[in-house]
Design an enzyme around this catalytic site. Sequence first.
Site, PDB file in Angstrom:
ATOM      1  N   SER A  92       0.834  -1.199   0.000  1.00 42.48           N
ATOM      2  CA  SER A  92       0.000   0.000   0.000  1.00 42.48           C
ATOM      3  C   SER A  92       0.877   1.261   0.000  1.00 42.48           C
ATOM      4  O   SER A  92       1.701   1.429  -0.893  1.00 42.48           O
ATOM      5  CB  SER A  92      -0.951  -0.061   1.204  1.00 42.48           C
ATOM      6  OG  SER A  92      -2.043   0.803   1.018  1.00 42.48           O
ATOM      7  N   ASP A 199      -2.615  13.479  13.789  1.00 36.88           N
ATOM      8  CA  ASP A 199      -2.925  14.839  13.311  1.00 36.88           C
ATOM      9  C   ASP A 199      -2.266  15.103  11.961  1.00 36.88           C
ATOM     10  O   ASP A 199      -2.890  15.635  11.042  1.00 36.88           O
ATOM     11  CB  ASP A 199      -2.458  15.886  14.336  1.00 36.88           C
ATOM     12  CG  ASP A 199      -3.248  15.805  15.642  1.00 36.88           C
ATOM     13  OD1 ASP A 199      -4.308  15.125  15.649  1.00 36.88           O
ATOM     14  OD2 ASP A 199      -2.823  16.393  16.643  1.00 36.88           O
ATOM     15  N   HIS A 260      -7.448  -5.968   0.456  1.00 40.94           N
ATOM     16  CA  HIS A 260      -6.273  -5.095   0.426  1.00 40.94           C
ATOM     17  C   HIS A 260      -5.155  -5.579   1.352  1.00 40.94           C
ATOM     18  O   HIS A 260      -3.987  -5.431   1.046  1.00 40.94           O
ATOM     19  CB  HIS A 260      -6.713  -3.676   0.812  1.00 40.94           C
ATOM     20  CG  HIS A 260      -5.621  -2.659   0.719  1.00 40.94           C
ATOM     21  ND1 HIS A 260      -4.860  -2.478  -0.417  1.00 40.94           N
ATOM     22  CD2 HIS A 260      -5.144  -1.754   1.626  1.00 40.94           C
ATOM     23  CE1 HIS A 260      -3.972  -1.510  -0.207  1.00 40.94           C
ATOM     24  NE2 HIS A 260      -4.130  -1.060   1.017  1.00 40.94           N
TER      25      HIS A 260
END
Length: 282
Positions: A92, A199, A260
Amino acid sequence: MTEETGADERLAARTLGEAGPRVVFVHGLFGQGKNWTTIAKGLADGHRVTLLDLPNHGHSPWTERVDYLDMAELVAEELSSFGEPVTLVGHSMGGKVAMQLALRRPELLRALVVVDIAPVEYPLQGGRTDDADEEASPFEEFIAAMRAVDLESLKTRDEADAALKAAVPSRMVRSFLLQSLVREGVGADGGWRWRLNLDLLARDLGELRRFPDPPPGATYDGPVLWIAGANSHYVLPRDRERMDELFPAARLVRIKNAGHWVHSEQPEIFLETLRRFLDAVE
């Protein structure tokens, strides 16, 4: 197993296996090197297997921004330190890092294995096909759910699991995400924290769906194995043209009954497929 962490900007790494050709694994978004432990143990009898943590994940340092070329450069530094070319395996996001590295520093690689990702840009919302059952990319929802867990009042990992359930229905994916939730200290002083820089990942998620343009005319001509999940839409037939253009020696294998997270869903078949490729290139 040896721990190998150097200066602050070095990536965290651990190595299994004492001798043999080196294989290096690079995880995907929200992952860490230890996600590959089962596969690494399966190879460690004849290989030295290094598991890297990418920046903002696992035990590696946090950075100011998310950038594929920065990540590829950090991985290249690790590979340079081995003094021999390696087989690099990336899943990925880690697959995109591995492809960028192969196109820019081909001398560091003996071979490349890309797991369920293509050298293309992915949509931020929605899917890539008209299939109503397409496995979408709910990464934004995953981040929101992890950030919403109240770490102050959290008592057990099971509570965190329950808090993620609505946004992350798959138990396998939840347990994968929860590997990055750690408790530090003991008793009343024990606090929970995410090893992920949530974040920053939330802010730069758009950057992660991209695939930066390789240098003009760049190709990686070494052996490449593409492993895709047959139930996943991350590698579509229309991606093949771009894959072949950049990686002319690529061979694609689709693993049945896998989405996946191919290596978690079908570990035995994944390991066997990888072993055969390593036998051929070594």
